[in-house]
Design an enzyme around this catalytic site. Sequence first.
Site, PDB file in Angstrom:
ATOM      1  N   HIS A   4      -3.479  -4.880   0.162  1.00 13.15           N
ATOM      2  CA  HIS A   4      -3.420  -5.586   1.391  1.00 13.15           C
ATOM      3  C   HIS A   4      -3.226  -7.850   1.712  1.00 13.15           C
ATOM      4  O   HIS A   4      -4.041  -6.996   2.089  1.00 13.15           O
ATOM      5  CB  HIS A   4      -3.550  -4.881   2.616  1.00 13.15           C
ATOM      6  CG  HIS A   4      -3.695  -3.109   2.955  1.00 13.15           C
ATOM      7  ND1 HIS A   4      -2.867  -3.481   3.668  1.00 13.15           N
ATOM      8  CD2 HIS A   4      -4.538  -2.621   2.776  1.00 13.15           C
ATOM      9  CE1 HIS A   4      -2.817  -1.606   3.299  1.00 13.15           C
ATOM     10  NE2 HIS A   4      -3.535  -1.567   3.457  1.00 13.15           N
ATOM     11  N   CYS A  14       0.711  -1.176   0.193  1.00 11.59           N
ATOM     12  CA  CYS A  14       0.005  -0.029  -0.146  1.00 11.59           C
ATOM     13  C   CYS A  14       0.908   1.079  -0.273  1.00 11.59           C
ATOM     14  O   CYS A  14       1.566   1.825  -0.896  1.00 11.59           O
ATOM     15  CB  CYS A  14      -1.081   0.112   1.308  1.00 11.59           C
ATOM     16  SG  CYS A  14      -2.586   1.036   1.051  1.00 11.59           S
ATOM     17  N   GLU A  42      -1.357  -8.609   3.199  1.00 14.89           N
ATOM     18  CA  GLU A  42      -1.685  -9.657   4.044  1.00 14.89           C
ATOM     19  C   GLU A  42      -3.272  -9.846   5.005  1.00 14.89           C
ATOM     20  O   GLU A  42      -2.220 -11.156   6.107  1.00 14.89           O
ATOM     21  CB  GLU A  42      -0.377  -8.756   5.204  1.00 14.89           C
ATOM     22  CG  GLU A  42      -1.764  -7.565   5.955  1.00 14.89           C
ATOM     23  CD  GLU A  42      -1.518  -6.455   5.399  1.00 14.89           C
ATOM     24  OE1 GLU A  42      -1.032  -6.583   3.829  1.00 14.89           O
ATOM     25  OE2 GLU A  42      -1.440  -5.538   5.259  1.00 14.89           O
TER      26      GLU A  42
HETATM   27  N1  GLN Z   1      -2.089   6.417   2.410  1.00 13.42           N
HETATM   28  C1  GLN Z   1      -1.751   6.221   1.652  1.00 13.42           C
HETATM   29  C2  GLN Z   1      -3.583   5.965   0.665  1.00 13.42           C
HETATM   30  O1  GLN Z   1      -4.298   6.623   1.111  1.00 13.42           O
HETATM   31  C3  GLN Z   1      -1.678   4.436   1.778  1.00 13.42           C
HETATM   32  C4  GLN Z   1      -2.748   3.904   2.362  1.00 13.42           C
HETATM   33  C5  GLN Z   1      -2.302   2.198   3.193  1.00 13.42           C
HETATM   34  O2  GLN Z   1      -1.239   2.269   3.212  1.00 13.42           O
HETATM   35  N2  GLN Z   1      -3.534   1.426   3.545  1.00 13.42           N
HETATM   36  O3  GLN Z   1      -3.853   5.698  -0.542  1.00 13.42           O
END
Ligand code: GLN
Length: 537
Positions: free
Chosen positions: A509, A383, A511
């Site tokens: 994600h 992410c 994970e």
């Molecule tokens: N801050 C970033 C976004 O909003 C990544 C978010 C995250 O890592 N869950 O896109």
Amino acid sequence: MSTKYIFVTGGVTSSLGKGIICASLGKLLEARGLKVTIQKLDPYINVDPGTMNPYEHGEVYVTDDGAETDLDLGHYERFLGVSTSQKNNVTTGRIYFDVIKKEREGKYLGKTVQVIPHITDEIKSRVLELGETGDQDIVIVEVGGTVGDIEGLPYIEAMRQLRYDVGKQNTLSIHLTLVPYLKAAGELKTKPTQHSVKTIYEIGLQPDILVCRAEVPLDLGIRRKIAQFCNVEVEDVIASIDAESIYEVPFMMLDEGLDTQVIKKLGLKCDEKPDLKSWKKFVDAIKNPSKTIKIGLVGKYVEHHDAYISIVEALIHAGAVNECKVSIEWVQSDEVTQENVHKKLGELHGILVAPGFGHRGIEGKIVSVRYAREQNIPFFGICLGMQCAVVEFARNVMGWKDANSTEFDPETPYPVIDVMPDQRDQLETGGTMRLGLYECSLRPKTKAAEAYKESKINERHRHRFELNNELRDEMEKGGLILSGVNPDRNLVEIVEIKEHPWFVGVQFHPELMSKVVKPHALFVQFVKAASKINKKG
Ligand code: GLN
């Protein structure tokens, strides 16, 4: 067989590991052929943990349907191997929110709206609804907090009423408690348990089984004493001794007979023995690794390991497949600089740059990505970690000075990570995150396609910003491999680079989807690549 409900409460203190006990019991019942789900009731007033600081609450676990939930749901999924949903996590905030909404809509027909019956009815309907969804044999209901807390009272009252509503024979009450060992006296002490059981009695719920957390084994004398003073049989006093790994707890509970007592008391018809073959294989693998590798987890909440709990568990799952122990080196991202990066990351076999929000630690993450890329160390960006990889590529490979995400620099000349035009209107109205399951098509012959062995996958998301489609072609020409794209909105989901042992960044994600019985393919491949790196010392 009608659905049975098992209520799990906790006493004496928090942090006794109620979630792991629930997940372990669920696993044992599922391994005997029963259909089990677990629900977490959280007594806080936030509508969900989505807005809470990770230092405060740990990781926010996202379900397929995009609910932002308590991290215990992650344990439930990892243990049971099934998906949970919004319905599996209820908070006081959500209950009140809906009750007040109904009141405003006039649904209570002029009645005075009260904790009893309106709040308790709303709680009960959430529990029963989950039981009815998907024809569950068992719903394990974990009541968050500690018995005696003011905010937990409506939940305990709702459980008390439910025992009456669905019939006592269809419900069971398990109370998790602490039996401390006093070194000076050289004794285990039962008084806190007695008081805790007395407190829960006073509010009308009688525990059928006591799970006693202790640092040392409970002898028969102590078990008898607890049984006698707490109105249960000796077999209903289950000891839960500290375990080396949470994944051993199902076996400990099996040895203690927790599942057999539950089956007996609820009259469950199920397989005589649980089938735990694959679980055993997994536990044996994590207990007997053939080597240890060091993975650096670069993040900004590293002092609080719960903030990354699903990543930690996914690395353990992947380690078992690769027969190695993954030792995590916690790296505070805001302490990494170009000058000290070699010292901080030089001994690692793999570097994982973690998800996150906000500016702090961003430059340290970008320096870490660069080090992994230039030193050929396996890299996994998740992410925000993937977004940092794109920024690093733009700055140091494309030569785009001051490239950035508009989350951190709205004026950047190269906004390689940005909010996409179709999201901009939404931003003003709030509730803007891209949450839950989305499809991703994989480009053949990439690391991602190799790992998944599929051409289409679905993964869970929680983010706002995207790789900027306006700059994407140029970066692709410059060598960035766009190995996964969401077909509906044409958004980049996975990036890689060429001529590197393993360098993958994902917008989603992974994970959150790794399970004991099905470790996540990308984590497996990342750990595999890391295990091939030779490091001295
Ligand atoms: N801050 C970033 C976004 O909003 C990544 C978010 C995250 O890592 N869950 O896109």
